[in-house]
Design an enzyme around this catalytic site. Sequence first.
Site, PDB file in Angstrom:
ATOM      1  N   CYS A  22      -4.009  12.456  13.199  1.00 39.66           N
ATOM      2  CA  CYS A  22      -4.740  11.198  13.022  1.00 39.66           C
ATOM      3  C   CYS A  22      -4.598  10.420  14.327  1.00 39.66           C
ATOM      4  O   CYS A  22      -4.003  10.897  15.284  1.00 39.66           O
ATOM      5  CB  CYS A  22      -4.206  10.425  11.826  1.00 39.66           C
ATOM      6  N   ARG A  48      -8.216  -0.639   5.188  1.00 39.37           N
ATOM      7  CA  ARG A  48      -7.395   0.419   4.576  1.00 39.37           C
ATOM      8  C   ARG A  48      -6.083  -0.153   4.047  1.00 39.37           C
ATOM      9  O   ARG A  48      -5.512   0.368   3.105  1.00 39.37           O
ATOM     10  CB  ARG A  48      -7.072   1.501   5.613  1.00 39.37           C
ATOM     11  N   ARG A  55       1.411  14.259  13.250  1.00 40.73           N
ATOM     12  CA  ARG A  55       1.835  13.982  11.867  1.00 40.73           C
ATOM     13  C   ARG A  55       1.805  15.236  10.985  1.00 40.73           C
ATOM     14  O   ARG A  55       1.103  15.325  10.006  1.00 40.73           O
ATOM     15  CB  ARG A  55       0.999  12.851  11.282  1.00 40.73           C
ATOM     16  N   ASP A  58       5.459   0.240  12.075  1.00 39.14           N
ATOM     17  CA  ASP A  58       4.211  -0.369  11.584  1.00 39.14           C
ATOM     18  C   ASP A  58       4.077  -1.830  12.005  1.00 39.14           C
ATOM     19  O   ASP A  58       3.037  -2.435  11.766  1.00 39.14           O
ATOM     20  CB  ASP A  58       4.136  -0.281  10.055  1.00 39.14           C
ATOM     21  N   LYS A 114       0.851  -1.204   0.000  1.00 40.83           N
ATOM     22  CA  LYS A 114       0.000   0.000   0.000  1.00 40.83           C
ATOM     23  C   LYS A 114       0.882   1.248   0.000  1.00 40.83           C
ATOM     24  O   LYS A 114       0.649   2.194  -0.744  1.00 40.83           O
ATOM     25  CB  LYS A 114      -0.883  -0.018   1.239  1.00 40.83           C
ATOM     26  N   ASN A 115       1.957   1.224   0.821  1.00 35.35           N
ATOM     27  CA  ASN A 115       2.773   2.436   0.985  1.00 35.35           C
ATOM     28  C   ASN A 115       3.767   2.654  -0.150  1.00 35.35           C
ATOM     29  O   ASN A 115       4.472   3.662  -0.161  1.00 35.35           O
ATOM     30  CB  ASN A 115       3.465   2.428   2.353  1.00 35.35           C
TER      31      ASN A 115
HETATM   32  C1  EPZ Z   1       4.765   6.724   6.466  1.00 32.04           C
HETATM   33  O1  EPZ Z   1       4.016   7.746   7.080  1.00 32.04           O
HETATM   34  C2  EPZ Z   1       3.827   5.540   6.350  1.00 32.04           C
HETATM   35  N1  EPZ Z   1       2.675   5.913   5.508  1.00 32.04           N
HETATM   36  C3  EPZ Z   1       3.339   5.121   7.731  1.00 32.04           C
HETATM   37  O2  EPZ Z   1       2.538   3.957   7.564  1.00 32.04           O
HETATM   38  C4  EPZ Z   1       4.556   4.773   8.582  1.00 32.04           C
HETATM   39  O3  EPZ Z   1       4.124   4.462   9.891  1.00 32.04           O
HETATM   40  C5  EPZ Z   1       5.515   5.972   8.627  1.00 32.04           C
HETATM   41  O4  EPZ Z   1       5.884   6.351   7.289  1.00 32.04           O
HETATM   42  C6  EPZ Z   1       6.796   5.654   9.388  1.00 32.04           C
HETATM   43  O5  EPZ Z   1       7.435   4.556   8.804  1.00 32.04           O
HETATM   44  C7  EPZ Z   1       2.844   5.934   4.160  1.00 32.04           C
HETATM   45  O6  EPZ Z   1       3.918   5.679   3.638  1.00 32.04           O
HETATM   46  C8  EPZ Z   1       1.629   6.301   3.356  1.00 32.04           C
HETATM   47  P1  EPZ Z   1       6.888  10.016   8.513  1.00 32.04           P
HETATM   48  P2  EPZ Z   1       4.609   9.253   7.092  1.00 32.04           P
HETATM   49  O7  EPZ Z   1       6.749  11.296   7.759  1.00 32.04           O
HETATM   50  O8  EPZ Z   1       5.460   9.482   5.923  1.00 32.04           O
HETATM   51  C9  EPZ Z   1       7.334  13.376  11.806  1.00 32.04           C
HETATM   52  C10 EPZ Z   1       0.734   2.574   7.934  1.00 32.04           C
HETATM   53  O9  EPZ Z   1       0.442   1.990   8.972  1.00 32.04           O
HETATM   54  N2  EPZ Z   1       7.189  14.335  10.697  1.00 32.04           N
HETATM   55  O10 EPZ Z   1       8.003   9.101   8.163  1.00 32.04           O
HETATM   56  O11 EPZ Z   1       3.459  10.167   7.342  1.00 32.04           O
HETATM   57  C11 EPZ Z   1       6.081  12.556  12.037  1.00 32.04           C
HETATM   58  O12 EPZ Z   1       5.182  13.247  12.877  1.00 32.04           O
HETATM   59  C12 EPZ Z   1       1.177   4.002   7.987  1.00 32.04           C
HETATM   60  O13 EPZ Z   1       0.759   2.049   6.789  1.00 32.04           O
HETATM   61  C13 EPZ Z   1       7.306  15.695  10.987  1.00 32.04           C
HETATM   62  O14 EPZ Z   1       7.520  16.092  12.135  1.00 32.04           O
HETATM   63  O15 EPZ Z   1       5.523   9.214   8.385  1.00 32.04           O
HETATM   64  C14 EPZ Z   1       6.613  11.294  12.684  1.00 32.04           C
HETATM   65  O16 EPZ Z   1       6.793  11.526  14.071  1.00 32.04           O
HETATM   66  C15 EPZ Z   1       0.949   4.600   9.351  1.00 32.04           C
HETATM   67  N3  EPZ Z   1       7.172  16.594   9.963  1.00 32.04           N
HETATM   68  C16 EPZ Z   1       7.984  11.109  12.013  1.00 32.04           C
HETATM   69  O17 EPZ Z   1       8.316  12.390  11.436  1.00 32.04           O
HETATM   70  C17 EPZ Z   1       6.950  16.192   8.668  1.00 32.04           C
HETATM   71  O18 EPZ Z   1       6.858  17.058   7.767  1.00 32.04           O
HETATM   72  C18 EPZ Z   1       7.996  10.077  10.900  1.00 32.04           C
HETATM   73  O19 EPZ Z   1       6.880  10.344  10.067  1.00 32.04           O
HETATM   74  C19 EPZ Z   1       6.835  14.816   8.405  1.00 32.04           C
HETATM   75  C20 EPZ Z   1       6.973  13.906   9.432  1.00 32.04           C
END
Ligand code: EPZ
Length: 434
Positions: free
Chosen positions: A120, A401, A125, A309, A22-23
């Site tokens: 969320c 999802r 996020r 995850d 999915k990702n």
């Molecule tokens: C991706 O989310 C995945 N989703 C998530 O999978 C996964 O848990 C996550 O990466 C971590 O591996 C998709 O790929 C669609 P991040 P993403 O940006 O990109 C902070 C699932 O279960 N951050 O890597 O949104 C954020 O708050 C989902 O399939 C900022 O502060 O996660 C978090 O604490 C859930 N500012 C950390 O970085 C930003 O601009 C990592 O988030 C972006 C992120």
Amino acid sequence: MDKFVIRGGNPLVGTIRVSGAKNSALPCMAAAILTEEEVTLENIPQVRDIETERKLLVSMGAEVELGDGDARHRTTISCRTLSDPVAKYEIVKTMRASSLVLGPLVARAGLARVAMPGGCAIGGRPIDLHIKGLEKMGATIEQAHGYLEARAERLKGAHLVFDKITVTGTEDLLMAAVLADGETVMENCAREPEVTDLAALLTAMGAKIEGAGTSTIRVQGVARLHGAHYRINPDRIEAGTFLIAGAITAGDLVVANCNPNHLRAVIAKLEEVGVKIDIVAPDAIRVRPGGRLMAADISTEEYPGFPTDMQAQYMALVTQAEGVSLVKENIFENRFMHVQELVRMGANIKVDGRTATVRGPSKLSAAAVMCSDLRASASLVLAALVADGESILDRVYHMDRGYERIEEKLRSVGAEIKRMGNVFAPREAEAVAD
Ligand code: EPZ
């Protein structure tokens, strides 16, 4: 609201097949925005988030064909006409990954209006790092009425250093950079296989990218990209979830259509817990009992560390392990929504800040429980597979999802699981909030 009814106690035996990631599918579908030509993607999972992404692209004027029958894992996207570069709140509020259209829209159309995703279930996020990168590449960004508006005649190559490792932030800015004027160097990038998958698709479309999968990615911007036909990776989190399903039920399960190289940290941890793991083919892993399950700590990290995850699923497993396991969640601030429900089933878990202490083994008893987010739902399914009696899991739309027809897959290897309500099928699904 769909529910699952699961009677625990059956060891899972046989072969279970993993769907596409999915990702990976979500950024790869967004990448079609970058060209006027057709992009065809194979191995697309039939899950709710893909349907949401289809609706999002169609709402912007794209044509998105999702196959039926055997072709249901193929999508062909044409963004020849992008009449409305807007990601509307009604869609974005149901799937945060909608922010992945931000970079491609600015790169292709010079304009993007994307509803701010808001938080969320698992945390705030924010997307501040996506915004910061686009501004560094010359975009002007305004925020008003809950929307981000980004504009740029043509993005310029830049030297970006991510303050934090972000998966979709890396993907969003990679898609912005491929059409930018000049070279972009991105440091402290996410190294997840989904980033590498996206880079492989973009390269097939004519992009010039080096270093995907490492923490430094170098992009030479090109004037235009062409269409491509690309097969995305198997879903490593679905595969890891099934490995734990085999382990927690003490079954003998082959997880097929997966990539063992993407699961090194999960495999190592399961072996530490005492599970017997064999790589039985380049795309198949066999999981069998290796004696008593023994407690082992995890600390979630960015790839190639133990994935966040998989944290909830692992916690379900170690409720059955002898001793004390510390589960530390370093990526998201609120990713223990599954704990209270596991405790209601009889688990012994105490949370202190970002660390959960799991004492086992606990005899789990079936209960009526509530799913709260995608991976917490998976954790409850795993617990119900080993609990004594019949559990009812409510709000399983969270599962739909990111897990394709999971009840059918689990039933095919001996689980007593059935869905009350309608099987998820694309196009009928009304996307629902996370
Ligand atoms: C991706 O989310 C995945 N989703 C998530 O999978 C996964 O848990 C996550 O990466 C971590 O591996 C998709 O790929 C669609 P991040 P993403 O940006 O990109 C902070 C699932 O279960 N951050 O890597 O949104 C954020 O708050 C989902 O399939 C900022 O502060 O996660 C978090 O604490 C859930 N500012 C950390 O970085 C930003 O601009 C990592 O988030 C972006 C992120």
